[in-house]
Every structure is written in structure tokens, then in C-alpha cells.
Design an enzyme around this catalytic site. Structure first.
Site, PDB file in Angstrom:
ATOM      1  N   GLY A  43      -1.042   1.370   1.600  1.00 35.25           N
ATOM      2  CA  GLY A  43      -2.208   0.657   2.109  1.00 35.25           C
ATOM      3  C   GLY A  43      -3.165   0.423   0.961  1.00 35.25           C
ATOM      4  O   GLY A  43      -3.435   1.342   0.173  1.00 35.25           O
ATOM      5  N   LYS A  44      -3.688  -0.794   0.834  1.00 38.44           N
ATOM      6  CA  LYS A  44      -4.537  -1.109  -0.320  1.00 38.44           C
ATOM      7  C   LYS A  44      -5.753  -0.189  -0.400  1.00 38.44           C
ATOM      8  O   LYS A  44      -6.140   0.249  -1.481  1.00 38.44           O
ATOM      9  CB  LYS A  44      -4.977  -2.574  -0.278  1.00 38.44           C
ATOM     10  CG  LYS A  44      -3.843  -3.573  -0.515  1.00 38.44           C
ATOM     11  CD  LYS A  44      -4.370  -4.983  -0.694  1.00 38.44           C
ATOM     12  CE  LYS A  44      -5.103  -5.143  -2.000  1.00 38.44           C
ATOM     13  NZ  LYS A  44      -4.247  -4.912  -3.176  1.00 38.44           N
ATOM     14  N   ALA A  46      -6.122   2.974   0.833  1.00 39.08           N
ATOM     15  CA  ALA A  46      -5.714   4.321   0.428  1.00 39.08           C
ATOM     16  C   ALA A  46      -5.267   4.346  -1.028  1.00 39.08           C
ATOM     17  O   ALA A  46      -5.570   5.285  -1.767  1.00 39.08           O
ATOM     18  CB  ALA A  46      -4.597   4.814   1.342  1.00 39.08           C
ATOM     19  N   ASN A  47      -4.533   3.321  -1.453  1.00 42.39           N
ATOM     20  CA  ASN A  47      -4.089   3.262  -2.849  1.00 42.39           C
ATOM     21  C   ASN A  47      -5.278   3.292  -3.806  1.00 42.39           C
ATOM     22  O   ASN A  47      -5.252   3.969  -4.842  1.00 42.39           O
ATOM     23  CB  ASN A  47      -3.285   1.985  -3.108  1.00 42.39           C
ATOM     24  CG  ASN A  47      -1.946   1.961  -2.398  1.00 42.39           C
ATOM     25  OD1 ASN A  47      -1.501   2.955  -1.832  1.00 42.39           O
ATOM     26  ND2 ASN A  47      -1.294   0.812  -2.416  1.00 42.39           N
ATOM     27  N   GLU A 139      -7.264  -6.032   4.091  1.00 37.89           N
ATOM     28  CA  GLU A 139      -6.182  -5.623   4.987  1.00 37.89           C
ATOM     29  C   GLU A 139      -6.728  -5.035   6.283  1.00 37.89           C
ATOM     30  O   GLU A 139      -5.966  -4.628   7.150  1.00 37.89           O
ATOM     31  CB  GLU A 139      -5.260  -4.605   4.303  1.00 37.89           C
ATOM     32  CG  GLU A 139      -4.280  -5.238   3.343  1.00 37.89           C
ATOM     33  CD  GLU A 139      -3.243  -4.261   2.803  1.00 37.89           C
ATOM     34  OE1 GLU A 139      -2.238  -4.734   2.275  1.00 37.89           O
ATOM     35  OE2 GLU A 139      -3.439  -3.027   2.895  1.00 37.89           O
ATOM     36  N   ASP A 232      -4.116  -2.264  -7.220  1.00 40.92           N
ATOM     37  CA  ASP A 232      -5.061  -1.302  -6.640  1.00 40.92           C
ATOM     38  C   ASP A 232      -5.549  -0.321  -7.703  1.00 40.92           C
ATOM     39  O   ASP A 232      -6.735   0.035  -7.744  1.00 40.92           O
ATOM     40  CB  ASP A 232      -4.401  -0.554  -5.482  1.00 40.92           C
ATOM     41  CG  ASP A 232      -4.032  -1.485  -4.338  1.00 40.92           C
ATOM     42  OD1 ASP A 232      -4.787  -2.439  -4.098  1.00 40.92           O
ATOM     43  OD2 ASP A 232      -2.991  -1.262  -3.705  1.00 40.92           O
TER      44      ASP A 232
END
Length: 290
Positions: A43-44, A46-47, A139, A232
Site C-alpha cells: 500500500g502506498k 504504508a510503504n 489510493e 514511495d
């Protein structure tokens, strides 16, 4: 220049990445055999939070996961990386977001995102401090991003990915927008934005101020293993470097070095050194964090 890295709050997506690695990406209607399957946290949002924490920043995550095994695994992974997860909602009845990814031998990928719980959270009632840098992507729902921007009292950054039309109210609030070259072309309004960082893959990166190119930095030559988390990692590093007081060219060079390490790692959330090590690598005196 600051003697410590800033606090970064990431408002964004948390996904389980299901990755099939193959020799090549199949054409429409084609089946390609011989793939290797992995499950990774992604996930962008979380990354970027994990990258910020691993680089030495103080990272807080605002988002949502489902009340399922995948969601609890994502929370544990974020915590293990040093990210504050107290702002992550666990939503009963929603599945944790999932990204289905195919990666070829050159590291290129195709991605389908199933948002799940990422579509079900709100920032209503949240407050951000004046010294808090807030970093968002696209996102999650645009209304959530806009609400976070309006509630942010400090430096607000938008990674405008995936590309979409952006309301003027959101762009006017952005202190920095980060995109790749394709996204820059797909969002014409960015040509007039206050400050935009653009990545060009092997051709490096640049910063535009009110449409004028004011800084650039070359990319490092690397062997590509996976490009999923590279953007990211670049985004987190650029934000940390700029907020620590480095000039545009230096911040870009540092972020490029971080991105180079990221593409050489098969993980969506790659192992990274501390930011000061990348600063030293690009030959800058007065390392932040020392």
C-alpha cells in the site's frame, strides 16, 4: 538546518501485496507459467510510512485495515518497522486492501488494487500539529485526502498517484506535490503548482517551482529487482531531506540514492539505511540527525 528529522504523518492506503514474479508480463488473454508467488505488506501509504521510519524519521500512520488475519499482519508489520499505528482503524466487516501485482524479470509491474478497508476510514476529528508534516497519496478517497489537507496545520505533501484530476482547493493547499513523469503529464494543473518534484526513472528527478525547473539530480545506475516500492521510498526520503533543511538539489540526490536502494530490493517495503548515510553517500557535509 535541523538537527533532527521531522515527524511525518502518513494518511493513506494499507494493502496486502500478492506478487507473482514471472519472466515477462502476459499479454491480454495470455497465460504465462513458471511464476513465483509471494505475499508482502504494501500500500502506498504504508510503504511511505515504513520508509520514513527506516530512514530515521518519526512516522505515524493514519489509515484502515479489515478485522481479518491480513489486517492484523499489516499492523504488526508497520509496528515492527517503527511506525506508530494508533491512528489505524480496524474495520469490522471490511476486508483489508489487496494489491494483485505481476512483476517481470526487469522489475516492471502491473498492479490491480482492491481497496477494501481503505475506502472506509475518515480523518474527521483528527488534528495535526504545526510541526507535523502530513503526507498523502491517492489510493484512498479524494474526500479523505482533501479533508487531511485542510486539517493540516504544517507542511502538506501530496504524492499524486494514481493520477487523477485534482480540485483546485487541494492543489492550493499543497506545499509539495510528488509525481512520476507520466503522472506529471496526466495532471496538467501541476504545471502551475507551487512546488512539484518529478521522477524520471533512470534519468533522475527534478523540482519545478510554479512551472519553472529549479533543481535536478541524476539517478544512480542500479540493477532493478522491483520498482513497486521505489517511488514511495523516494517520496519519504525527499520529504525528510527537505524538511531537515537540505536544498532542492541535495534533497533530490539523497532521495534518488534511496530510490536506487529500493529498486534493488524485491520487497515493496525495502530495507533502507538511515537518511544520514545517504546524505554522506552523495557527499554533503553537515548531516541531518547528527
Amino acid at each position: 538546518m535541523s538537527t533532527r528529522l521531522p515527524a511525518v504523518t502518513v494518511v493513506g492506503s494499507i494493502n496486502l501485496d500478492i506478487i507473482a514474479t514471472t519472466d515477462r508480463i502476459p499479454s491480454p488473454g495470455e497465460t504465462v507459467g513458471g511464476g513465483a508467488l509471494t505475499h508482502q505488506p504494501g500500500g502506498k501509504g504504508a510503504n511511505q510510512a515504513v520508509a520514513a521510519a527506516r530512514l530515521g524519521g518519526s512516522a505515524r500512520m493514519i489509515g484502515a485495515v479489515g478485522d481479518d488475519a491480513q489486517g492484523h499482519l499489516m499492523l504488526a508489520s508497520l509496528s515492527d518497522a517503527g511506525v506508530d499505528t494508533t491512528g489505524v482503524a480496524v474495520l469490522d466487516g471490511d476486508a483489508t486492501g489487496t494489491a494483485l501485482i505481476v512483476v517481470d524479470r526487469d522489475g516492471e509491474n502491473q498492479i490491480v488494487v482492491c481497496p477494501g478497508a481503505n475506502s472506509g476510514f475518515s480523518v474527521e476529528g483528527l488534528q495535526f500539529g504545526p510541526d507535523e508534516t502530513v503526507l498523502c497519496q491517492l489510493e484512498v478517497g479524494l474526500p479523505v485526502v482533501l479533508e487531511a489537507a485542510l486539517r493540516s496545520a504544517g507542511f502538506f505533501v501530496l504524492n499524486a498517484a494514481p493520477a487523477m484530476d485534482l480540485p483546485a482547493e487541494l492543489l492550493e493547499r499543497c506545499d509539495l506535490v510528488v509525481v512520476n513523469e507520466t503522472e506529471y503529464q496526466l495532471i496538467p494543473a501541476l504545471a502551475e503548482a507551487r512546488l512539484v518534484a518529478v521522477t524520471y526513472g533512470k534519468d533522475g528527478s527534478a523540482i519545478f517551482e510554479n512551472g519553472r525547473r529549479v533543481a535536478e539530480a541524476p539517478a544512480a545506475a542500479v540493477t532493478v529487482a522491483n520498482t513497486i516500492g521505489a517511488g514511495d521510498a523516494f517520496c519519504a526520503a525527499l520529504v525528510l531531506a527537505l524538511r531537515a533543511g537540505f536544498d532542492y538539489s541535495t534533497a533530490l540526490a539523497v532521495a534518488n540514492a534511496v530510490g536506487a536502494d529500493a529498486v534493488g530490493d524485491p520487497s515493496s517495503q525495502p530495507a533502507l539505511a538511515r537518511l544520514e548515510e545517504y546524505v554522506a553517500r552523495v557527499g554533503v557535509a553537515g548531516v541531518a540527525g547528527q
